[in-house]
Design a protein around this motif. Structure first.
Motif, short mmCIF file in Angstrom:
data_model
loop_
_atom_site.label_atom_id
_atom_site.label_comp_id
_atom_site.label_asym_id
_atom_site.label_seq_id
_atom_site.Cartn_x
_atom_site.Cartn_y
_atom_site.Cartn_z
N ALA A 60 44.55 42.82 46.50
CA ALA A 60 43.39 43.67 46.27
C ALA A 60 43.62 44.69 45.17
O ALA A 60 42.65 45.26 44.65
N THR A 61 44.87 44.94 44.79
CA THR A 61 45.15 45.89 43.72
C THR A 61 45.22 45.21 42.35
O THR A 61 45.35 45.89 41.34
N ALA A 62 45.13 43.89 42.32
CA ALA A 62 45.17 43.14 41.06
C ALA A 62 44.37 41.86 41.24
O ALA A 62 44.92 40.75 41.29
N VAL A 63 43.07 41.99 41.33
CA VAL A 63 42.20 40.85 41.61
C VAL A 63 42.05 40.00 40.36
O VAL A 63 41.78 40.53 39.27
N PRO A 64 42.23 38.69 40.46
CA PRO A 64 42.05 37.82 39.29
C PRO A 64 40.66 37.99 38.69
O PRO A 64 39.66 38.11 39.41
N LEU A 80 41.28 50.95 43.71
CA LEU A 80 40.07 51.47 43.06
C LEU A 80 40.18 51.38 41.55
O LEU A 80 39.20 51.03 40.86
N ALA A 81 41.38 51.65 41.02
CA ALA A 81 41.57 51.60 39.57
C ALA A 81 41.37 50.19 39.02
O ALA A 81 40.90 50.02 37.89
N ASP A 82 41.72 49.17 39.81
CA ASP A 82 41.51 47.80 39.36
C ASP A 82 40.03 47.50 39.21
O ASP A 82 39.62 46.82 38.27
N ALA A 83 39.21 48.01 40.14
CA ALA A 83 37.77 47.83 40.01
C ALA A 83 37.23 48.57 38.78
O ALA A 83 36.37 48.06 38.05
N ARG A 136 38.94 49.29 36.05
CA ARG A 136 39.46 48.59 34.87
C ARG A 136 38.60 47.36 34.55
O ARG A 136 38.33 47.06 33.39
N GLN A 137 38.15 46.66 35.60
CA GLN A 137 37.34 45.46 35.39
C GLN A 137 35.84 45.75 35.43
O GLN A 137 35.01 44.84 35.37
N ARG A 138 35.51 47.05 35.52
CA ARG A 138 34.11 47.51 35.49
C ARG A 138 33.23 46.73 36.47
O ARG A 138 32.16 46.22 36.13
N THR A 139 33.69 46.67 37.70
CA THR A 139 32.88 46.06 38.75
C THR A 139 32.71 47.05 39.89
O THR A 139 33.65 47.77 40.25
N GLY A 140 31.51 47.12 40.43
CA GLY A 140 31.24 48.07 41.51
C GLY A 140 32.09 47.78 42.73
O GLY A 140 32.56 46.65 42.94
N ILE A 141 32.29 48.82 43.54
CA ILE A 141 33.13 48.67 44.72
C ILE A 141 32.61 49.55 45.85
O ILE A 141 32.11 50.66 45.62
N GLY A 142 32.70 49.03 47.07
CA GLY A 142 32.34 49.79 48.26
C GLY A 142 33.44 49.68 49.30
O GLY A 142 33.91 48.57 49.58
N VAL A 143 33.86 50.80 49.83
CA VAL A 143 34.89 50.86 50.86
C VAL A 143 34.23 51.37 52.14
O VAL A 143 33.58 52.43 52.12
N PHE A 144 34.40 50.64 53.24
CA PHE A 144 33.71 50.99 54.48
C PHE A 144 34.69 50.91 55.66
O PHE A 144 35.39 49.91 55.83
N GLU A 145 34.73 51.97 56.44
CA GLU A 145 35.57 52.02 57.64
C GLU A 145 34.67 52.24 58.85
O GLU A 145 33.86 53.17 58.86
N GLY A 146 34.83 51.40 59.87
CA GLY A 146 33.94 51.44 61.03
C GLY A 146 34.27 52.52 62.03
O GLY A 146 34.35 52.24 63.24
N ALA A 147 34.47 53.73 61.55
CA ALA A 147 34.76 54.87 62.42
C ALA A 147 34.48 56.15 61.65
O ALA A 147 34.40 56.14 60.42
N GLY A 148 34.35 57.24 62.39
CA GLY A 148 34.13 58.53 61.76
C GLY A 148 35.35 59.41 61.77
O GLY A 148 35.29 60.56 61.34
#
Length: 263
Positions: free
Chosen positions: A116-120, A145-148, A150-162
């Motif tokens: 996930a830190t270096a996605v093809p 996050l930096a890899d996203a 660098r490749q200029r692609t949107g990203i969403g991070v979601f955790e199922g808790a508060g």
């Protein structure tokens, strides 16, 4: 809860038995899907896809794919009929993914391991991470996050808790009982899952530990934003973080990054 402890989870360890990891992931998928944990983030995700022009979600660290099918169905029902999902993971789980693919139109999977830190570059799409970002220590989380960026692609991070103390209490008490009750109903059927849940209860024991540690390792919204801004020092993205609440109480913590000047 502001406290964040960088403890370890058994499922992250390379030597951890694959059959136990798979049993834990199957349980999480069943619970997240059955409770529709990620329903509250569908409007946020829909807006992000519309703003970026993406139809495809590229799920990183997908595990057994918990919640993915439900989110995809809800996106399609919310006016994105072309929405698709591609599952990826450093430890692919083809058995669990085949079950999802068979029952969910628009969902496919990448069979090769994906870091996930270096996605093809060939794996395109709006990146999403469900229930897994807390596994990454700050340096690796920033790299993801930096890899996203660098490749200029949107990203969403979601955790199922508060990230509340009550969630920690539930992970130690109510959820282990629920695991014992629902395991016979998890599909696809697995004799090893029954063996390591009831006769040799390694799956429940490791699930309790990893569940508690997951909450303690979670990044609250302000920490997510700090990571994002370090990963994007030039301000090439617009970042949003916060919490949304499910109608029956639970919260989802999120971070969304969208490239500026997208078409």
């Amino acid at each position: 809860m502001k406290l964040r402890l960088q403890l370890f989870e058994f499922e992250d360890l390379p030597w951890f038995p694959r059959v136990i990891r798979a049993g834990m992931m199957d349980y999480l998928r069943f619970m997240i899907s059955g409770l529709r944990i990620y329903q509250p983030i569908v409007p946020l995700l829909r807006d992000a896809l519309l703003r970026t022009g993406h139809h495809q979600l590229l799920e990183l660290c997908a595990g057994a794919g918990g919640g993915t099918a439900g989110v995809l169905r809800q996106l399609r029902a919310a006016g994105l009929p072309q929405a698709q999902v591609r599952l990826t993971d450093l430890y692919p789980q083809p058995a669990a993914w085949q079950e999802l693919q068979a029952t969910t139109p628009g969902l496919d999977a990448e069979p090769a391991p994906v870091d996930a830190t270096a996605v093809p570059a060939g794996l395109a799409g709006f990146r999403v991470v469900f229930s897994a970002f807390h596994h990454f220590p700050p340096t690796a989380a920033e790299a993801l996050l930096a890899d996203a960026v660098r490749q200029r692609t949107g990203i969403g991070v979601f955790e199922g808790a508060g990230k509340h103390w009550l969630e920690l209490l539930l992970a130690c008490t109510v959820l282990p009982v629920a695991q014992l009750l629902i395991t016979p109903f998890i599909r696809p059927f697995s004799l090893s899952r029954l063996l390591f849940t009831y006769l040799i209860p390694l799956i429940p024991l490791f699930t309790i530990w990893d569940g508690c540690v997951s909450i303690l390792r979670m990044y609250p919204p302000e920490q997510l934003l700090r990571l994002a801004h370090r990963a994007d020092p030039s301000g090439a993205f617009t970042w949003q973080a916060g919490k949304v609440r499910h109608h029956w109480g639970p919260e989802v913590t999120y971070l969304i990054g969208i490239p500026n000047n997208v078409a």
